[in-house]
Design a protein around this motif. Structure first.
Motif, PDB file in Angstrom:
ATOM      1  N   CYS A  60      46.732  38.050  29.575  1.00  0.00           N
ATOM      2  CA  CYS A  60      45.981  37.442  28.483  1.00  0.00           C
ATOM      3  C   CYS A  60      46.118  38.272  27.207  1.00  0.00           C
ATOM      4  CB  CYS A  60      44.515  37.359  28.908  1.00  0.00           C
ATOM      5  SG  CYS A  60      43.408  36.647  27.684  1.00  0.00           S
ATOM      6  N   THR A  63      53.028  28.896  32.800  1.00  0.00           N
ATOM      7  CA  THR A  63      53.662  29.336  34.034  1.00  0.00           C
ATOM      8  C   THR A  63      54.691  30.378  33.657  1.00  0.00           C
ATOM      9  OG1 THR A  63      53.391  27.130  34.964  1.00  0.00           O
ATOM     10  CG2 THR A  63      54.936  28.576  36.063  1.00  0.00           C
ATOM     11  N   THR A  96      43.839  40.291  32.666  1.00  0.00           N
ATOM     12  CA  THR A  96      43.923  39.179  33.606  1.00  0.00           C
ATOM     13  C   THR A  96      45.209  38.400  33.388  1.00  0.00           C
ATOM     14  OG1 THR A  96      41.506  39.024  33.571  1.00  0.00           O
ATOM     15  CG2 THR A  96      42.695  37.107  34.407  1.00  0.00           C
ATOM     16  N   ALA A  97      45.784  37.887  34.461  1.00  0.00           N
ATOM     17  CA  ALA A  97      46.999  37.071  34.370  1.00  0.00           C
ATOM     18  C   ALA A  97      46.731  35.825  33.520  1.00  0.00           C
ATOM     19  CB  ALA A  97      47.466  36.660  35.759  1.00  0.00           C
ATOM     20  N   ALA A  98      47.691  35.492  32.689  1.00  0.00           N
ATOM     21  CA  ALA A  98      47.572  34.328  31.804  1.00  0.00           C
ATOM     22  C   ALA A  98      47.757  33.034  32.590  1.00  0.00           C
ATOM     23  CB  ALA A  98      48.607  34.414  30.695  1.00  0.00           C
ATOM     24  N   THR A  99      46.949  32.036  32.240  1.00  0.00           N
ATOM     25  CA  THR A  99      47.076  30.704  32.820  1.00  0.00           C
ATOM     26  C   THR A  99      47.253  29.646  31.738  1.00  0.00           C
ATOM     27  OG1 THR A  99      44.659  30.559  32.913  1.00  0.00           O
ATOM     28  CG2 THR A  99      45.793  31.240  34.925  1.00  0.00           C
ATOM     29  N   TRP A 100      47.118  30.046  30.467  1.00  0.00           N
ATOM     30  CA  TRP A 100      47.235  29.121  29.335  1.00  0.00           C
ATOM     31  C   TRP A 100      48.128  29.696  28.252  1.00  0.00           C
ATOM     32  CZ3 TRP A 100      45.408  24.454  30.146  1.00  0.00           C
ATOM     33  CH2 TRP A 100      44.414  24.290  31.116  1.00  0.00           C
ATOM     34  N   PRO A 122      52.977  40.422  35.927  1.00  0.00           N
ATOM     35  CA  PRO A 122      52.531  39.121  35.424  1.00  0.00           C
ATOM     36  C   PRO A 122      52.267  39.192  33.928  1.00  0.00           C
ATOM     37  CG  PRO A 122      50.748  40.230  36.564  1.00  0.00           C
ATOM     38  CD  PRO A 122      51.986  41.075  36.756  1.00  0.00           C
ATOM     39  N   LYS A 169      40.453  31.411  27.070  1.00  0.00           N
ATOM     40  CA  LYS A 169      41.121  30.237  26.491  1.00  0.00           C
ATOM     41  C   LYS A 169      40.333  29.680  25.298  1.00  0.00           C
ATOM     42  CE  LYS A 169      42.018  25.434  27.629  1.00  0.00           C
ATOM     43  NZ  LYS A 169      41.677  24.403  28.611  1.00  0.00           N
ATOM     44  N   PRO A 229      49.148  24.506  29.871  1.00  0.00           N
ATOM     45  CA  PRO A 229      49.200  25.416  31.015  1.00  0.00           C
ATOM     46  C   PRO A 229      50.401  26.362  30.881  1.00  0.00           C
ATOM     47  CG  PRO A 229      48.827  23.170  31.746  1.00  0.00           C
ATOM     48  CD  PRO A 229      49.152  23.097  30.281  1.00  0.00           C
ATOM     49  N   CYS A 231      43.795  33.805  29.598  1.00  0.00           N
ATOM     50  CA  CYS A 231      43.256  33.559  30.934  1.00  0.00           C
ATOM     51  C   CYS A 231      42.202  32.453  30.782  1.00  0.00           C
ATOM     52  CB  CYS A 231      42.634  34.841  31.502  1.00  0.00           C
ATOM     53  SG  CYS A 231      41.211  35.449  30.575  1.00  0.00           S
ATOM     54  N   ASP A 232      41.668  31.973  31.900  1.00  0.00           N
ATOM     55  CA  ASP A 232      40.659  30.919  31.832  1.00  0.00           C
ATOM     56  C   ASP A 232      39.443  31.351  31.011  1.00  0.00           C
ATOM     57  OD1 ASP A 232      42.196  29.148  33.331  1.00  0.00           O
ATOM     58  OD2 ASP A 232      41.230  29.685  35.224  1.00  0.00           O
TER      59      ASP A 232
END
Length: 67
Positions: free
Chosen positions: A7, A63, A14-18, A4, A43, A61, A39-40
């Motif tokens: 961040c 993906t 941690t996996a990035a979400t942003w 994945p 951010k 976001p 990551c959250d």
């Protein structure tokens, strides 16, 4: 197995979400976008760091691309 995207904050795994999109107007053309992943938890700190310098362009976001 694909790993994945993680961040960009130092030491974070941690996996990035942003996607934090930015550019430095002194060296980049106005349409150029560089990307930091967040990551959250990170951010806000990554966005604030870039915003204080006038580099922040957008936060959206993230993906991970699939192949």
């Amino acid at each position: 197995m694909d790993m994945p995207e993680i961040c960009s904050s130092k030491g974070c795994n941690t996996a990035a979400t942003w996607a934090v999109l930015w550019n430095n107007p002194k060296i980049h053309t106005p349409d150029r976008r560089k990307t930091w992943l967040a990551c959250d938890e990170h951010k806000a700190t990554l966005s604030d760091f870039l915003d204080r310098r006038g580099f922040l362009r957008d936060v959206e976001p993230f993906t991970a691309a699939t192949s």
